[in-house]
Design a protein around this motif. Structure first.
Motif, PDB file in Angstrom:
ATOM      1  N   ARG A  28     -67.619  47.082  34.219  1.00 49.83           N
ATOM      2  CA  ARG A  28     -68.208  47.594  32.984  1.00 49.83           C
ATOM      3  C   ARG A  28     -67.325  47.221  31.794  1.00 49.83           C
ATOM      4  O   ARG A  28     -67.828  46.816  30.743  1.00 49.83           O
ATOM      5  N   GLY A  29     -66.025  47.353  31.950  1.00 49.93           N
ATOM      6  CA  GLY A  29     -65.109  46.994  30.874  1.00 49.93           C
ATOM      7  C   GLY A  29     -65.168  45.520  30.524  1.00 49.93           C
ATOM      8  O   GLY A  29     -65.137  45.142  29.350  1.00 49.93           O
ATOM      9  N   ARG A  30     -65.258  44.695  31.524  1.00 52.78           N
ATOM     10  CA  ARG A  30     -65.360  43.245  31.272  1.00 52.78           C
ATOM     11  C   ARG A  30     -66.662  42.899  30.577  1.00 52.78           C
ATOM     12  O   ARG A  30     -66.696  42.042  29.691  1.00 52.78           O
ATOM     13  N   ALA A  31     -67.746  43.564  30.979  1.00 52.31           N
ATOM     14  CA  ALA A  31     -69.038  43.308  30.335  1.00 52.31           C
ATOM     15  C   ALA A  31     -69.015  43.767  28.879  1.00 52.31           C
ATOM     16  O   ALA A  31     -69.540  43.075  27.995  1.00 52.31           O
ATOM     17  N   LEU A  32     -68.418  44.909  28.611  1.00 51.25           N
ATOM     18  CA  LEU A  32     -68.348  45.411  27.239  1.00 51.25           C
ATOM     19  C   LEU A  32     -67.425  44.560  26.376  1.00 51.25           C
ATOM     20  O   LEU A  32     -67.675  44.384  25.181  1.00 51.25           O
ATOM     21  N   SER A  33     -66.364  44.024  26.958  1.00 50.64           N
ATOM     22  CA  SER A  33     -65.420  43.239  26.173  1.00 50.64           C
ATOM     23  C   SER A  33     -66.029  41.919  25.690  1.00 50.64           C
ATOM     24  O   SER A  33     -65.574  41.366  24.694  1.00 50.64           O
ATOM     25  N   LYS A  34     -67.037  41.443  26.363  1.00 55.79           N
ATOM     26  CA  LYS A  34     -67.688  40.206  25.935  1.00 55.79           C
ATOM     27  C   LYS A  34     -68.445  40.387  24.631  1.00 55.79           C
ATOM     28  O   LYS A  34     -68.671  39.428  23.902  1.00 55.79           O
ATOM     29  N   HIS A  35     -68.836  41.625  24.325  1.00 51.68           N
ATOM     30  CA  HIS A  35     -69.608  41.903  23.115  1.00 51.68           C
ATOM     31  C   HIS A  35     -68.752  42.454  21.985  1.00 51.68           C
ATOM     32  O   HIS A  35     -69.263  42.708  20.901  1.00 51.68           O
ATOM     33  N   THR A  37     -65.948  42.542  18.963  1.00 54.50           N
ATOM     34  CA  THR A  37     -65.434  41.625  17.952  1.00 54.50           C
ATOM     35  C   THR A  37     -63.908  41.756  17.878  1.00 54.50           C
ATOM     36  O   THR A  37     -63.329  42.674  18.452  1.00 54.50           O
ATOM     37  N   ASN A  38     -63.278  40.860  17.139  1.00 54.71           N
ATOM     38  CA  ASN A  38     -61.824  40.895  17.000  1.00 54.71           C
ATOM     39  C   ASN A  38     -61.353  42.164  16.294  1.00 54.71           C
ATOM     40  O   ASN A  38     -60.268  42.639  16.538  1.00 54.71           O
ATOM     41  N   GLU A  39     -62.168  42.694  15.381  1.00 53.53           N
ATOM     42  CA  GLU A  39     -61.792  43.927  14.679  1.00 53.53           C
ATOM     43  C   GLU A  39     -61.780  45.121  15.623  1.00 53.53           C
ATOM     44  O   GLU A  39     -61.073  46.103  15.397  1.00 53.53           O
ATOM     45  N   GLU A  40     -62.560  45.054  16.690  1.00 56.60           N
ATOM     46  CA  GLU A  40     -62.619  46.155  17.655  1.00 56.60           C
ATOM     47  C   GLU A  40     -61.517  46.051  18.711  1.00 56.60           C
ATOM     48  O   GLU A  40     -61.363  46.951  19.517  1.00 56.60           O
ATOM     49  N   MET A  41     -60.771  44.945  18.687  1.00 54.20           N
ATOM     50  CA  MET A  41     -59.699  44.744  19.651  1.00 54.20           C
ATOM     51  C   MET A  41     -58.382  44.511  18.927  1.00 54.20           C
ATOM     52  O   MET A  41     -57.897  43.378  18.827  1.00 54.20           O
ATOM     53  N   PRO A  42     -57.740  45.565  18.408  1.00 56.85           N
ATOM     54  CA  PRO A  42     -56.507  45.372  17.643  1.00 56.85           C
ATOM     55  C   PRO A  42     -55.317  44.941  18.503  1.00 56.85           C
ATOM     56  O   PRO A  42     -54.317  44.506  17.976  1.00 56.85           O
ATOM     57  N   TRP A  43     -55.416  45.065  19.801  1.00 56.63           N
ATOM     58  CA  TRP A  43     -54.313  44.701  20.689  1.00 56.63           C
ATOM     59  C   TRP A  43     -54.244  43.206  20.957  1.00 56.63           C
ATOM     60  O   TRP A  43     -53.313  42.741  21.572  1.00 56.63           O
ATOM     61  N   THR A  44     -55.244  42.438  20.501  1.00 52.94           N
ATOM     62  CA  THR A  44     -55.230  40.991  20.738  1.00 52.94           C
ATOM     63  C   THR A  44     -54.703  40.257  19.536  1.00 52.94           C
ATOM     64  O   THR A  44     -54.681  40.716  18.446  1.00 52.94           O
TER      65      THR A  44
END
Length: 44
Positions: A28-35, A37-44
């Motif tokens: 589920r996490g992998r599926a959600l991470s595909k959608h 955006t960069n703003e939603e992933m501050p750790w990257t």
């Protein structure tokens, strides 16, 4: 030893449930991470 099947069965059921739940969470996490955006992933 008369309750060994119950104890072993309980351990197998519990372990199987936890493994199935972990697999579901990871997929589920992998599926959600595909959608995401960069703003939603501050750790990257």
């Amino acid at each position: 030893m008369e309750h060994a099947t119950f104890v072993i069965g309980s351990w197998v059921l519990t372990a199987g449930s936890l493994i199935a739940y972990a697999v579901w969470i990871i997929r589920r996490g992998r599926a959600l991470s595909k959608h995401a955006t960069n703003e939603e992933m501050p750790w990257t």
